[in-house]
Scaffold this active site. Structure first.
Site, PDB file in Angstrom:
ATOM      1  N   ASP A  95      25.451  31.465  46.484  1.00  0.00           N
ATOM      2  CA  ASP A  95      26.176  31.938  47.668  1.00  0.00           C
ATOM      3  C   ASP A  95      25.457  31.364  48.889  1.00  0.00           C
ATOM      4  O   ASP A  95      24.247  31.121  48.840  1.00  0.00           O
ATOM      5  CB  ASP A  95      26.192  33.470  47.740  1.00  0.00           C
ATOM      6  CG  ASP A  95      27.319  33.998  48.626  1.00  0.00           C
ATOM      7  OD1 ASP A  95      28.333  34.474  48.089  1.00  0.00           O
ATOM      8  OD2 ASP A  95      27.193  33.910  49.871  1.00  0.00           O
ATOM      9  N   SER A  96      26.199  31.159  49.981  1.00  0.00           N
ATOM     10  CA  SER A  96      25.571  30.594  51.177  1.00  0.00           C
ATOM     11  C   SER A  96      25.002  31.672  52.085  1.00  0.00           C
ATOM     12  O   SER A  96      24.386  31.364  53.101  1.00  0.00           O
ATOM     13  CB  SER A  96      26.591  29.746  51.950  1.00  0.00           C
ATOM     14  OG  SER A  96      27.708  30.538  52.260  1.00  0.00           O
ATOM     15  N   ARG A 118      35.697  41.829  36.397  1.00  0.00           N
ATOM     16  CA  ARG A 118      34.263  41.972  36.138  1.00  0.00           C
ATOM     17  C   ARG A 118      34.025  42.409  34.681  1.00  0.00           C
ATOM     18  O   ARG A 118      33.110  41.927  34.019  1.00  0.00           O
ATOM     19  CB  ARG A 118      33.631  42.977  37.107  1.00  0.00           C
ATOM     20  CG  ARG A 118      33.280  42.346  38.449  1.00  0.00           C
ATOM     21  CD  ARG A 118      32.455  43.269  39.316  1.00  0.00           C
ATOM     22  NE  ARG A 118      33.249  44.334  39.898  1.00  0.00           N
ATOM     23  CZ  ARG A 118      33.925  44.233  41.047  1.00  0.00           C
ATOM     24  NH1 ARG A 118      33.893  43.114  41.737  1.00  0.00           N
ATOM     25  NH2 ARG A 118      34.627  45.244  41.514  1.00  0.00           N
ATOM     26  N   PHE A 129      29.971  31.666  44.616  1.00  0.00           N
ATOM     27  CA  PHE A 129      30.400  32.628  45.646  1.00  0.00           C
ATOM     28  C   PHE A 129      30.110  34.048  45.133  1.00  0.00           C
ATOM     29  O   PHE A 129      30.986  34.895  45.058  1.00  0.00           O
ATOM     30  CB  PHE A 129      31.896  32.473  45.974  1.00  0.00           C
ATOM     31  CG  PHE A 129      32.322  31.068  46.275  1.00  0.00           C
ATOM     32  CD1 PHE A 129      32.141  30.531  47.545  1.00  0.00           C
ATOM     33  CD2 PHE A 129      32.905  30.273  45.292  1.00  0.00           C
ATOM     34  CE1 PHE A 129      32.551  29.229  47.829  1.00  0.00           C
ATOM     35  CE2 PHE A 129      33.304  28.971  45.560  1.00  0.00           C
ATOM     36  CZ  PHE A 129      33.129  28.438  46.833  1.00  0.00           C
ATOM     37  N   CYS A 139      42.214  34.022  46.610  1.00  0.00           N
ATOM     38  CA  CYS A 139      42.677  35.276  47.226  1.00  0.00           C
ATOM     39  C   CYS A 139      43.507  34.976  48.469  1.00  0.00           C
ATOM     40  O   CYS A 139      43.729  35.855  49.295  1.00  0.00           O
ATOM     41  CB  CYS A 139      41.497  36.186  47.551  1.00  0.00           C
ATOM     42  SG  CYS A 139      40.350  35.480  48.729  1.00  0.00           S
ATOM     43  N   ASP A 177      35.011  32.251  42.605  1.00  0.00           N
ATOM     44  CA  ASP A 177      35.754  33.275  43.369  1.00  0.00           C
ATOM     45  C   ASP A 177      35.498  33.062  44.858  1.00  0.00           C
ATOM     46  O   ASP A 177      34.788  33.846  45.490  1.00  0.00           O
ATOM     47  CB  ASP A 177      35.323  34.678  42.918  1.00  0.00           C
ATOM     48  CG  ASP A 177      36.098  35.766  43.641  1.00  0.00           C
ATOM     49  OD1 ASP A 177      37.243  35.498  44.079  1.00  0.00           O
ATOM     50  OD2 ASP A 177      35.567  36.883  43.788  1.00  0.00           O
ATOM     51  N   ASN A 183      25.417  25.967  49.731  1.00  0.00           N
ATOM     52  CA  ASN A 183      26.848  25.747  49.892  1.00  0.00           C
ATOM     53  C   ASN A 183      27.397  25.329  48.525  1.00  0.00           C
ATOM     54  O   ASN A 183      26.917  24.371  47.920  1.00  0.00           O
ATOM     55  CB  ASN A 183      27.055  24.626  50.920  1.00  0.00           C
ATOM     56  CG  ASN A 183      28.511  24.319  51.148  1.00  0.00           C
ATOM     57  OD1 ASN A 183      29.333  24.402  50.235  1.00  0.00           O
ATOM     58  ND2 ASN A 183      28.826  23.957  52.369  1.00  0.00           N
TER      59      ASN A 183
HETATM   60  N1  SAH Z   1      32.909  36.957  43.936  1.00  0.00           N
HETATM   61  C1  SAH Z   1      32.501  37.999  44.858  1.00  0.00           C
HETATM   62  C2  SAH Z   1      33.275  37.968  46.146  1.00  0.00           C
HETATM   63  C3  SAH Z   1      33.236  36.635  46.842  1.00  0.00           C
HETATM   64  S1  SAH Z   1      33.400  36.769  48.566  1.00  0.00           S
HETATM   65  C4  SAH Z   1      32.596  39.359  44.183  1.00  0.00           C
HETATM   66  O1  SAH Z   1      33.179  39.445  43.102  1.00  0.00           O
HETATM   67  O2  SAH Z   1      32.087  40.338  44.727  1.00  0.00           O
HETATM   68  C5  SAH Z   1      33.059  35.153  49.070  1.00  0.00           C
HETATM   69  C6  SAH Z   1      31.587  34.812  49.130  1.00  0.00           C
HETATM   70  O3  SAH Z   1      31.527  33.416  49.346  1.00  0.00           O
HETATM   71  C7  SAH Z   1      30.795  35.441  50.267  1.00  0.00           C
HETATM   72  O4  SAH Z   1      29.681  36.083  49.743  1.00  0.00           O
HETATM   73  C8  SAH Z   1      30.367  34.274  51.160  1.00  0.00           C
HETATM   74  O5  SAH Z   1      29.053  34.427  51.651  1.00  0.00           O
HETATM   75  C9  SAH Z   1      30.430  33.121  50.202  1.00  0.00           C
HETATM   76  N2  SAH Z   1      30.717  31.793  50.750  1.00  0.00           N
HETATM   77  C10 SAH Z   1      31.679  31.415  51.620  1.00  0.00           C
HETATM   78  N3  SAH Z   1      31.699  30.078  51.759  1.00  0.00           N
HETATM   79  C11 SAH Z   1      30.740  29.594  50.940  1.00  0.00           C
HETATM   80  C12 SAH Z   1      30.279  28.285  50.616  1.00  0.00           C
HETATM   81  N4  SAH Z   1      30.849  27.209  51.150  1.00  0.00           N
HETATM   82  N5  SAH Z   1      29.263  28.158  49.742  1.00  0.00           N
HETATM   83  C13 SAH Z   1      28.695  29.247  49.176  1.00  0.00           C
HETATM   84  N6  SAH Z   1      29.103  30.490  49.431  1.00  0.00           N
HETATM   85  C14 SAH Z   1      30.099  30.669  50.300  1.00  0.00           C
END
Ligand code: SAH
Length: 395
Positions: free
Chosen positions: A248-249, A210, A226, A339, A299, A278
């Site tokens: 984010d979804s 970050r 994400f 991850c 991420d 998505n």
């Molecule tokens: N980058 C974030 C952590 C990501 S966790 C951080 O640094 O805090 C993964 C995230 O992806 C979650 O919020 C989940 O809601 C989202 N997610 C999962 N599948 C997804 C998709 N297909 N499209 C959009 N978001 C998605």
């Protein structure tokens, strides 16, 4: 004490100090073993090698507490292990001042199945194995005493508990209940939803990345895929991004991200856009619309929960990385992560290279990225290294 005897040759991983024993390595057990019970592990020749926690439902049938046969597994054992883990955190200068900090990182801290994160004065604990479950009381008492925190919330709801035959357990173990805790990290305030959030509420493992996002965001058009509760997005704003589009979804995650923005009135929030979509579809839409970004962050959640999902997961990773390369302006940066423990550093880099090739872009690795220092990886436990990432400069 009850005993577990290994098949011939299966003591090898224990001699390398690896803490897991698979069901297929075990020749026989003596006595009726209960979940979480401490057993002596013996080689086929009868040599005692370790004390371990037995887990009858799991493929990881036993996890080693100690290789020192003079070290009994009792309340004092957990007090020592917890105290040692906390001391390790405070020996690292950049960690001692953090309000959000992982105190215990499971196997790598000598406490298999135990995760503990501290948010200001609250510890959030996850017990993920039968052995950890059995020693709950000792672990909770040690954490309260050694951390000096006012509250301890147990959030043992990880899906992996089912593999150990354990039901979810959620309860306040110490102090007055609350539902969110505000921490400050690299000058940004974040409200952590310890009850409804992912994991213990936040992705502490990305802390150092970050900071890097802030450093690379000045005057750039940033796309954060994400985004969860906006950790990277708000750092991009702090770093002077020209615009930040976060995708984010999950509507609740986005609401939380926006609320986190409001906690930081000093940030130029008018430059932020939050989009519920998505990512796979949104990236395609952006490509079709001819959009362009100078810095893209990917991420995603764990696409490969186990090795069986590997090839499908690699295709999904490749898909989003390919689309990101297409969206990057010349000289842009891509920060991309996986991850999934099942995806090795090498496989991840190969996948990113394939995505770059397919998009016709040339890219260079500027930094190799991983989890922050409060998520240590014991050399004898390479499985502890689950988060991997690359910061790439795209020609
Ligand atoms: N980058 C974030 C952590 C990501 S966790 C951080 O640094 O805090 C993964 C995230 O992806 C979650 O919020 C989940 O809601 C989202 N997610 C999962 N599948 C997804 C998709 N297909 N499209 C959009 N978001 C998605």
């Amino acid at each position: 004490m009850k005993e577990l005897t290994l098949k011939p040759g299966k003591e090898r991983s224990l001699l390398l100090r690896h803490p897991w024993l698979y069901d297929t390595s075990i020749a026989e057990t003596k006595g009726r073993l209960r979940a979480g019970e401490t057993v002596v592990v013996r080689s086929a020749r009868g040599e005692a090698l370790a004390y371990a926690a037995y887990s009858p439902a799991s493929k990881i049938r036993a996890r080693v507490w100690t290789f020192d046969l003079h070290e009994p597994v009792d309340h004092a054992f957990f007090k020592r292990r917890v105290a040692a883990a906390l001391q390790r955190r405070f020996r690292l200068p950049e960690l001692s001042s953090q309000q959000g900090l992982r105190l215990i990182h499971g196997e790598s801290d000598g406490l298999p199945g135990v995760i503990a994160d501290r948010y200001d004065d609250t510890v959030v604990l996850q017990l993920n194995s039968a052995g950890a479950e059995k020693w709950r009381e000792a672990i909770v008492a040690a954490l309260i005493k050694e951390s000096g925190c006012r509250r301890l919330y147990e959030k043992s709801d990880a899906e992996t508990r089912a593999l150990e035959g354990l039901e979810p357990v959620i309860a306040w173990r110490h102090g007055v209940a609350c539902d969110e805790i505000v921490i400050e990290e690299h000058g940004v305030k974040l409200a952590i939803d310890i009850i409804g959030g992912h994991k213990t509420g936040f992705y502490l493992d990305q802390r150092e990345n970050r900071r890097l996002v802030a450093e690379f965001s000045a005057d750039r058009r940033v796309l954060n895929c994400f985004c969860y509760t906006g950790g990277f997005s708000l750092q991009a704003l702090r770093g002077g991004a020209r615009s930040v589009l976060s995708v984010d979804s999950s509507q609740p995650a986005l609401a939380r991200a926006q609320a986190n923005g409001e906690l930081n009135p000093g940030l130029p929030l008018e430059r932020a856009q939050w989009r519920c979509a998505n990512v796979f579809e949104e990236l395609r839409r952006l490509v079709q619309a001819g959009a362009s970004f100078d810095f893209i962050i990917l991420d995603p959640p764990k696409f490969a929960p186990s090795a069986a999902h590997l090839s499908r997961a690699l295709r999904a990773y490749r898909d989003i990385n390919l689309l990101a390369f297409r969206l990057l302006a010349q000289g842009g940066f891509l920060m991309t992560f996986s991850c999934s423990g099942a995806v090795s550093v090498e496989a991840f880099q190969r996948m990113v290279a394939a995505a770059a090739l397919e998009s016709g872009r040339e890219a260079r690795i500027v930094r190799r990225l991983g989890a922050a220092a409060d998520h240590p990886v014991a050399l004898s436990f390479p499985e502890g290294e689950y988060l991997k990432g690359l910061l790439l400069e795209v020609a």
